[in-house]
Motif scaffolding. Structure first.
Motif, PDB file in Angstrom:
ATOM      1  N   ALA A   1      -1.697  15.787  31.690  1.00 35.22           N
ATOM      2  CA  ALA A   1      -2.971  15.463  31.050  1.00 35.22           C
ATOM      3  C   ALA A   1      -3.381  14.009  31.236  1.00 35.22           C
ATOM      4  O   ALA A   1      -4.526  13.651  30.950  1.00 35.22           O
ATOM      5  CB  ALA A   1      -2.909  15.795  29.563  1.00 35.22           C
ATOM      6  N   VAL A   2      -2.469  13.156  31.727  1.00 32.27           N
ATOM      7  CA  VAL A   2      -2.816  11.745  31.905  1.00 32.27           C
ATOM      8  C   VAL A   2      -3.969  11.584  32.887  1.00 32.27           C
ATOM      9  O   VAL A   2      -4.691  10.590  32.860  1.00 32.27           O
ATOM     10  CB  VAL A   2      -1.597  10.936  32.397  1.00 32.27           C
ATOM     11  N   GLY A   3      -4.158  12.537  33.773  1.00 36.46           N
ATOM     12  CA  GLY A   3      -5.269  12.477  34.728  1.00 36.46           C
ATOM     13  C   GLY A   3      -6.489  13.224  34.261  1.00 36.46           C
ATOM     14  O   GLY A   3      -7.428  13.434  35.035  1.00 36.46           O
ATOM     15  N   GLY A   4      -6.508  13.641  32.975  1.00 32.94           N
ATOM     16  CA  GLY A   4      -7.611  14.447  32.464  1.00 32.94           C
ATOM     17  C   GLY A   4      -7.235  15.927  32.465  1.00 32.94           C
ATOM     18  O   GLY A   4      -6.235  16.328  33.061  1.00 32.94           O
TER      19      GLY A   4
ATOM     20  N   CYS B   1      -7.118  25.767  23.147  1.00 29.52           N
ATOM     21  CA  CYS B   1      -7.372  24.348  23.437  1.00 29.52           C
ATOM     22  C   CYS B   1      -6.753  23.450  22.365  1.00 29.52           C
ATOM     23  O   CYS B   1      -6.234  22.364  22.676  1.00 29.52           O
ATOM     24  CB  CYS B   1      -8.870  24.085  23.541  1.00 29.52           C
ATOM     25  N   ALA B   2      -6.817  23.894  21.113  1.00 30.92           N
ATOM     26  CA  ALA B   2      -6.193  23.122  20.038  1.00 30.92           C
ATOM     27  C   ALA B   2      -4.678  23.114  20.206  1.00 30.92           C
ATOM     28  O   ALA B   2      -4.023  22.076  20.040  1.00 30.92           O
ATOM     29  CB  ALA B   2      -6.587  23.721  18.685  1.00 30.92           C
ATOM     30  N   GLU B   3      -4.111  24.274  20.558  1.00 32.64           N
ATOM     31  CA  GLU B   3      -2.662  24.370  20.769  1.00 32.64           C
ATOM     32  C   GLU B   3      -2.224  23.468  21.914  1.00 32.64           C
ATOM     33  O   GLU B   3      -1.156  22.833  21.856  1.00 32.64           O
ATOM     34  CB  GLU B   3      -2.299  25.827  21.080  1.00 32.64           C
ATOM     35  N   LYS B   4      -3.054  23.390  22.959  1.00 35.07           N
ATOM     36  CA  LYS B   4      -2.737  22.588  24.144  1.00 35.07           C
ATOM     37  C   LYS B   4      -3.240  21.143  24.025  1.00 35.07           C
ATOM     38  O   LYS B   4      -3.084  20.348  24.961  1.00 35.07           O
ATOM     39  CB  LYS B   4      -3.344  23.237  25.395  1.00 35.07           C
ATOM     40  N   ASP B   5      -3.852  20.820  22.891  1.00 36.93           N
ATOM     41  CA  ASP B   5      -4.364  19.473  22.644  1.00 36.93           C
ATOM     42  C   ASP B   5      -5.279  19.012  23.777  1.00 36.93           C
ATOM     43  O   ASP B   5      -5.133  17.907  24.314  1.00 36.93           O
ATOM     44  CB  ASP B   5      -3.216  18.484  22.457  1.00 36.93           C
TER      45      ASP B   5
ATOM     46  N   ALA C   1      -4.593  21.096  34.943  1.00 34.94           N
ATOM     47  CA  ALA C   1      -5.525  22.188  35.193  1.00 34.94           C
ATOM     48  C   ALA C   1      -5.014  23.431  34.480  1.00 34.94           C
ATOM     49  O   ALA C   1      -3.861  23.827  34.655  1.00 34.94           O
ATOM     50  CB  ALA C   1      -5.656  22.450  36.689  1.00 34.94           C
ATOM     51  N   ILE C   2      -5.873  24.043  33.681  1.00 30.09           N
ATOM     52  CA  ILE C   2      -5.520  25.249  32.925  1.00 30.09           C
ATOM     53  C   ILE C   2      -6.550  26.325  33.237  1.00 30.09           C
ATOM     54  O   ILE C   2      -7.747  26.123  33.018  1.00 30.09           O
ATOM     55  CB  ILE C   2      -5.501  24.995  31.410  1.00 30.09           C
ATOM     56  N   ALA C   3      -6.098  27.453  33.748  1.00 27.09           N
ATOM     57  CA  ALA C   3      -6.970  28.610  33.962  1.00 27.09           C
ATOM     58  C   ALA C   3      -6.608  29.674  32.947  1.00 27.09           C
ATOM     59  O   ALA C   3      -5.425  29.872  32.634  1.00 27.09           O
ATOM     60  CB  ALA C   3      -6.809  29.151  35.380  1.00 27.09           C
TER      61      ALA C   3
END
Length: 283
Positions: free
Chosen positions: A19-22, A81-85, A50-52
């Protein structure tokens, strides 16, 4: 880079990168599955997260009854999305998936700073799905819309996918409504990205299309939107890209040459580069 699979809050997902790269969250189109984003996840996941996701009711989460609700699916994805922050994310969607993505963005505006509609400026096509008699005014568009619904309804058996990968005449016959140049497709990627397609939930979408407030859902999006469209997409014309600007705040409008409705299969490297470029706009 290792790709991980999982299920949270009833949403199946594939994740790669840090996630450091967005963060990119990718939502597939009608009748699709998270597999359609396989190559895009690999490319974007090299420098970001990246999450699909499988939209609930599609992909491996499809049910025999075809149960589906835009609101319930959007809320399930928001819980993921909340679970994955997910923060400061870019929400990428394909085709009719832009409606669900727009609902997700409206429910969780603090988690996404930008949306990307890939082949998603479907204003006339959506109106036709809601009011089928309009197909009489534009029969070719009507036939294309009907083809998209029918193709999304039936799971494609693995032997058929393997045959499509090997036999170019079969590819030309079956994939022409979706891609600009069937002969040039990568056979392995074709099999991978079309695995998991087809769901009876497509019928539910069709039967309830008139009750889905397409315009209102898009107008509720407060984030800027970028469009990425194939120049030979049979569902989208310049008129659609103008009309969608009346519903959302469009900031970018990129066109991929020699490309139909499935750029994630036809030109994945160019599509990934355009999505990454879109993400840099706010940096």
């Amino acid at each position: 880079m290792v790709s991980t699979m999982g299920t949270e809050h009833g949403v199946r997902y594939r994740e790669q990168g840090e996630a450091v790269g967005g963060t990119y969250l990718m939502v597939h189109g009608l009748g699709g599955s998270l597999e359609q984003w396989s190559e895009i996840v690999r490319l974007l996941g090299a420098g970001a997260r990246a999450i699909a996701v499988d939209v609930p009711g599609f992909g491996r989460t499809r049910t025999v009854t075809g149960a589906f609700s835009v609101d319930e699916s959007a809320r399930a994805i928001v819980r993921l999305c909340a679970e994955k922050d997910v923060r400061d994310g870019v929400l990428v969607s394909h085709s009719v998936g832009c409606v669900l993505a727009a609902r997700v963005a409206a429910l969780a505006p603090d988690r996404f700073r930008r949306l990307v509609f890939v082949s998603g400026a479907l204003v006339r096509a959506s109106e036709m799905a809601q009011h089928p008699t309009r197909a009489l005014r534009a029969p070719m568009l009507g036939l294309t819309v009907a083809t998209q619904f029918v193709a999304g309804l039936f799971p494609v058996p693995r032997p058929v996918l393997n045959a499509l990968a090997r036999v170019k005449p079969l590819r030309r016959l079956l994939l022409r409504p979706f891609v600009a140049a069937p002969d040039s497709l990568d056979g392995g990627l074709l099999v991978e990205t079309l695995t998991g397609t087809g769901s009876p939930a497509v019928l539910r979408v069709l039967f309830t299309a008139k009750g889905i407030p397409y315009d209102d859902i898009l107008r509720a999006v407060t984030q800027p939107v970028d469009l990425i469209t194939g120049d030979r997409d049979p569902l989208i014309r310049d008129q659609d890209r103008v009309l969608v600007r009346e519903l959302v705040r469009v900031e970018g409008d990129a066109v991929i040459r020699r490309c139909g409705h499935w750029p994630w299969l036809e030109h994945p490297a160019e599509l990934a580069a355009l999505i990454a470029e879109s993400a840099r706009h706010d940096r």
